[in-house]
Write a protein that holds these residues in place. Structure first.
Motif: not given
Lengths: 117, 111
Positions: A33, A35, A45, A48, A56, A103-104, A106, B32, B34, B49, B90, B98-99
């Motif tokens: 990513f 940012y 953002l 990424y 995106d 768990y995504n 970063q 999700e 965070f 999280r 997320t 999408k973040y």
């Protein structure tokens, strides 16, 4: 202790100059990513990549910004020509998306502080 | 569209007082969520999280789907908690992830 690295840490340049920022993601991460952090907008953002493919980049001004991943160990963000409003801290982050136990989360680099005069 | 809102840019509390950093989100599916923290001169790092339902450094956050909120709480603030806090979401939408980060809340814990 694997970490995301970014170079340069600080960059001062004059309006109209090209700026290239580099990022080395954590080995094995499949998502990278970019940012931009400003006082006014917070963390935005820009773009990424997943498995080196851009997924995106809707947050990136297309006329002057470009992002690439020439290989799995290097991501670049380029601004040409730079403008004073581009002054900000640019963060790179990497993560592992998809798969069991993902768990995504970063992992962020230290950032590049860009000042365009 | 997905959005994360942190209504407070700055929150000042005294040491030992309870802290609540607000975060609201808009997303029609199951996100999700965070909390990330950035201490002075350090990089952003994950604090919590929602999927883990854990307490880190005394902080907890509960996902309230009815109110679409994910507020960060700590019963007794410490000076070392002073930092910038970002709520993030997320979500998988339109075939891609999408973040989205909120604009952040700066927490100042006063002695």
């Amino acid at each position: 202790d694997a970490r995301v690295t970014q170079t340069p840490r600080d960059k001062v340049t004059e309006m109209g100059q090209e700026v290239t920022m580099r990022c080395q993601p954590i080995l094995g991460h499949n998502t990278v990513f970019w940012y931009r952090q400003t006082m006014k907008q917070g963390l935005e953002l820009l773009a990424y990549f997943r498995n080196r493919a851009p997924l995106d980049d809707s947050g990136m001004p297309k006329d002057r910004f470009s992002a690439e991943m020439p290989d799995a160990t290097l991501a670049t963000l380029k601004i040409q020509p730079s403008e004073p409003r581009d002054s900000a801290v640019y963060f790179c982050a990497s993560g592992l998306a998809g798969g069991v136990g993902s768990y995504n989360e970063q992992f962020f680099g230290p950032g590049t502080r860009l000042t365009v005069l | 569209a997905q959005r994360v809102t942190q209504p407070e840019k700055l929150l000042s509390v005294f040491k030992g007082a309870p802290v609540e950093l607000k975060c609201n989100y808009s997303y029609s599916g199951s996100p999700e969520l965070f909390w990330y923290v950035q201490y002075s001169r350090q990089r952003l790092q994950l604090l919590l999280r929602h999927i883990s339902r854990e307490s880190i450094k005394g902080f907890t956050a509960d996902l309230n789907k009815g109110e679409t909120s994910f507020h960060l709480k700590k019963p007794f603030a410490q000076e070392e908690d002073s930092a910038m806090y970002y709520c993030a979401l997320t979500a998988f939408a339109s075939g891609t992830y999408k973040y989205i980060f909120g604009t952040g809340t700066r927490l100042k814990v006063l002695a």
